[in-house]
Design a protein around this motif. Sequence first.
Motif, PDB file in Angstrom:
ATOM      1  N   ASN A  67       0.814  -1.215   0.000  1.00 35.05           N
ATOM      2  CA  ASN A  67       0.000   0.000   0.000  1.00 35.05           C
ATOM      3  C   ASN A  67       0.850   1.270   0.000  1.00 35.05           C
ATOM      4  OD1 ASN A  67      -2.488  -1.348   0.014  1.00 35.05           O
ATOM      5  ND2 ASN A  67      -2.406  -1.619   2.238  1.00 35.05           N
ATOM      6  N   THR A  68       2.028   1.210   0.635  1.00 40.88           N
ATOM      7  CA  THR A  68       2.852   2.415   0.742  1.00 40.88           C
ATOM      8  C   THR A  68       3.864   2.542  -0.401  1.00 40.88           C
ATOM      9  OG1 THR A  68       4.402   1.248   2.204  1.00 40.88           O
ATOM     10  CG2 THR A  68       2.622   2.528   3.241  1.00 40.88           C
ATOM     11  N   GLN A  69       4.419   1.407  -0.853  1.00 43.07           N
ATOM     12  CA  GLN A  69       5.465   1.441  -1.882  1.00 43.07           C
ATOM     13  C   GLN A  69       4.931   1.261  -3.297  1.00 43.07           C
ATOM     14  OE1 GLN A  69       8.559   2.175  -1.002  1.00 43.07           O
ATOM     15  NE2 GLN A  69       8.045   2.167   1.181  1.00 43.07           N
ATOM     16  N   LYS A  70       3.789   0.577  -3.428  1.00 44.26           N
ATOM     17  CA  LYS A  70       3.173   0.300  -4.733  1.00 44.26           C
ATOM     18  C   LYS A  70       4.198  -0.261  -5.735  1.00 44.26           C
ATOM     19  CE  LYS A  70      -0.303   3.896  -4.062  1.00 44.26           C
ATOM     20  NZ  LYS A  70      -1.260   2.931  -3.489  1.00 44.26           N
ATOM     21  N   PRO A  71       4.768  -1.435  -5.441  1.00 38.58           N
ATOM     22  CA  PRO A  71       5.804  -2.018  -6.307  1.00 38.58           C
ATOM     23  C   PRO A  71       5.271  -2.468  -7.660  1.00 38.58           C
ATOM     24  CG  PRO A  71       5.102  -3.599  -4.664  1.00 38.58           C
ATOM     25  CD  PRO A  71       4.442  -2.301  -4.296  1.00 38.58           C
ATOM     26  N   SER A  72       6.158  -2.487  -8.637  1.00 36.25           N
ATOM     27  CA  SER A  72       5.786  -2.965  -9.967  1.00 36.25           C
ATOM     28  C   SER A  72       5.597  -4.476  -9.976  1.00 36.25           C
ATOM     29  CB  SER A  72       6.874  -2.600 -10.987  1.00 36.25           C
ATOM     30  OG  SER A  72       7.215  -1.247 -10.920  1.00 36.25           O
ATOM     31  N   LEU A  73       6.446  -5.171  -9.212  1.00 37.16           N
ATOM     32  CA  LEU A  73       6.387  -6.626  -9.165  1.00 37.16           C
ATOM     33  C   LEU A  73       6.406  -7.114  -7.729  1.00 37.16           C
ATOM     34  CD1 LEU A  73       8.627  -5.982 -11.753  1.00 37.16           C
ATOM     35  CD2 LEU A  73       7.722  -8.253 -12.203  1.00 37.16           C
ATOM     36  N   VAL A  74       5.662  -8.183  -7.477  1.00 38.37           N
ATOM     37  CA  VAL A  74       5.602  -8.765  -6.139  1.00 38.37           C
ATOM     38  C   VAL A  74       5.901 -10.253  -6.240  1.00 38.37           C
ATOM     39  CG1 VAL A  74       4.184  -9.150  -4.095  1.00 38.37           C
ATOM     40  CG2 VAL A  74       3.829  -7.089  -5.482  1.00 38.37           C
ATOM     41  N   TYR A  75       6.892 -10.715  -5.458  1.00 37.98           N
ATOM     42  CA  TYR A  75       7.228 -12.130  -5.397  1.00 37.98           C
ATOM     43  C   TYR A  75       6.589 -12.693  -4.134  1.00 37.98           C
ATOM     44  CZ  TYR A  75      10.894  -9.990  -8.204  1.00 37.98           C
ATOM     45  OH  TYR A  75      11.574  -9.242  -9.126  1.00 37.98           O
ATOM     46  N   VAL A  76       5.731 -13.691  -4.273  1.00 35.46           N
ATOM     47  CA  VAL A  76       4.991 -14.213  -3.132  1.00 35.46           C
ATOM     48  C   VAL A  76       5.208 -15.709  -3.002  1.00 35.46           C
ATOM     49  CG1 VAL A  76       2.749 -14.401  -2.017  1.00 35.46           C
ATOM     50  CG2 VAL A  76       3.230 -12.437  -3.451  1.00 35.46           C
ATOM     51  N   ASP A  77       5.559 -16.142  -1.809  1.00 39.67           N
ATOM     52  CA  ASP A  77       5.758 -17.556  -1.518  1.00 39.67           C
ATOM     53  C   ASP A  77       4.433 -18.308  -1.607  1.00 39.67           C
ATOM     54  OD1 ASP A  77       6.240 -20.052   0.128  1.00 39.67           O
ATOM     55  OD2 ASP A  77       8.221 -19.105   0.266  1.00 39.67           O
ATOM     56  N   ILE A  78       4.502 -19.554  -2.084  1.00 39.64           N
ATOM     57  CA  ILE A  78       3.300 -20.370  -2.248  1.00 39.64           C
ATOM     58  C   ILE A  78       2.513 -20.516  -0.953  1.00 39.64           C
ATOM     59  CG2 ILE A  78       4.645 -22.475  -1.895  1.00 39.64           C
ATOM     60  CD1 ILE A  78       1.492 -22.073  -4.109  1.00 39.64           C
ATOM     61  N   CYS A  79       3.203 -20.550   0.185  1.00 35.49           N
ATOM     62  CA  CYS A  79       2.493 -20.718   1.462  1.00 35.49           C
ATOM     63  C   CYS A  79       1.554 -19.544   1.725  1.00 35.49           C
ATOM     64  CB  CYS A  79       3.481 -20.891   2.607  1.00 35.49           C
ATOM     65  SG  CYS A  79       4.517 -19.457   2.959  1.00 35.49           S
ATOM     66  N   PHE A  80       1.971 -18.337   1.327  1.00 33.47           N
ATOM     67  CA  PHE A  80       1.122 -17.160   1.522  1.00 33.47           C
ATOM     68  C   PHE A  80      -0.032 -17.138   0.515  1.00 33.47           C
ATOM     69  CE2 PHE A  80       5.237 -15.327   3.200  1.00 33.47           C
ATOM     70  CZ  PHE A  80       4.852 -15.415   4.531  1.00 33.47           C
ATOM     71  N   VAL A  81       0.219 -17.639  -0.687  1.00 31.54           N
ATOM     72  CA  VAL A  81      -0.840 -17.690  -1.694  1.00 31.54           C
ATOM     73  C   VAL A  81      -1.973 -18.576  -1.190  1.00 31.54           C
ATOM     74  CG1 VAL A  81      -1.430 -18.427  -4.035  1.00 31.54           C
ATOM     75  CG2 VAL A  81       0.726 -17.249  -3.613  1.00 31.54           C
ATOM     76  N   ARG A  82      -1.617 -19.707  -0.611  1.00 32.80           N
ATOM     77  CA  ARG A  82      -2.647 -20.637  -0.125  1.00 32.80           C
ATOM     78  C   ARG A  82      -3.391 -20.092   1.092  1.00 32.80           C
ATOM     79  NH1 ARG A  82      -2.182 -25.208  -2.908  1.00 32.80           N
ATOM     80  NH2 ARG A  82      -0.156 -25.913  -3.698  1.00 32.80           N
TER      81      ARG A  82
END
Length: 266
Positions: A67-82
């Motif tokens: 919300n604060t940085q508004k990145p172009s790309l986000v890398y998310v671990d599978i555990c968080f996706v689930r």
Amino acid sequence: MQCPILIGQSGLNIGLHSFIFCALNMVTSLIIAESITVVKLSDFLKNFSLAASESTSEFGEGLRLLNTQKPSLVYVDICFVREHYAEIKEIKANSRLILISEDITDYVEFRWLVDDCLSKSASFEEFKRSLLDCLAYLCRIVVATSQEVSLDEYFIVKGGGKGGQDFKIKFTDILFIEAYGNYIKIHPISGKFKVVAATMKASEHMLPSEFFSRVHKSRIISHFRILSLKDDYVYLKNKEQTKILIGKFYRRSFFSKEDIGKIRKN
């Protein structure tokens, strides 16, 4: 500088390296993963004198950074996706999403949600290859954006109805255009659509064909907002992930465009 890592994008012309590395100043990234994954990915990036903008092993902190940085790309671990399905959908609406997983089949399962996948067990050589693929993708986007600005950052249209006022619309603010009787509706990335006194044919001439395509008799889409292509539909990147049918008459012309062909292969 920051750099994303993608798998499965197009090849790179080595002569473009200098330009691309300058362009990377425009890219910001965020890693949300388990601590060991954050360390490994960050170390890989440092070998190229690149670094992630932010990283965290806490999903709540990751959302705050989003919300604060508004990145172009986000890398998310599978555990968080689930574990955080609803929040991940919000990430998808605002950033390109790269899944980090030990099992590549997870990418197949979440193909509809993520843009790409990076294996946790990837070697440095595999990482380098995926990095070059990523740079090629970024080069295409940066070149397209710079060309769009040099052509004409805005175009002027007339509002619908009596006494409609002329107003400017920025090309990069457009999600898609819809036929509306003797008018058109311009749907922005966010907010309410605008009714404009113009025809679909006139709109095609006003918009640069490198970055906009008519995919249906009643729809023109922005290449900048394409999320994915599946079967006879194109999915656009906004909060609702707008789904638009590709008409048979427009398929050949649409898929013959170089940037669309690359998206289709992936």
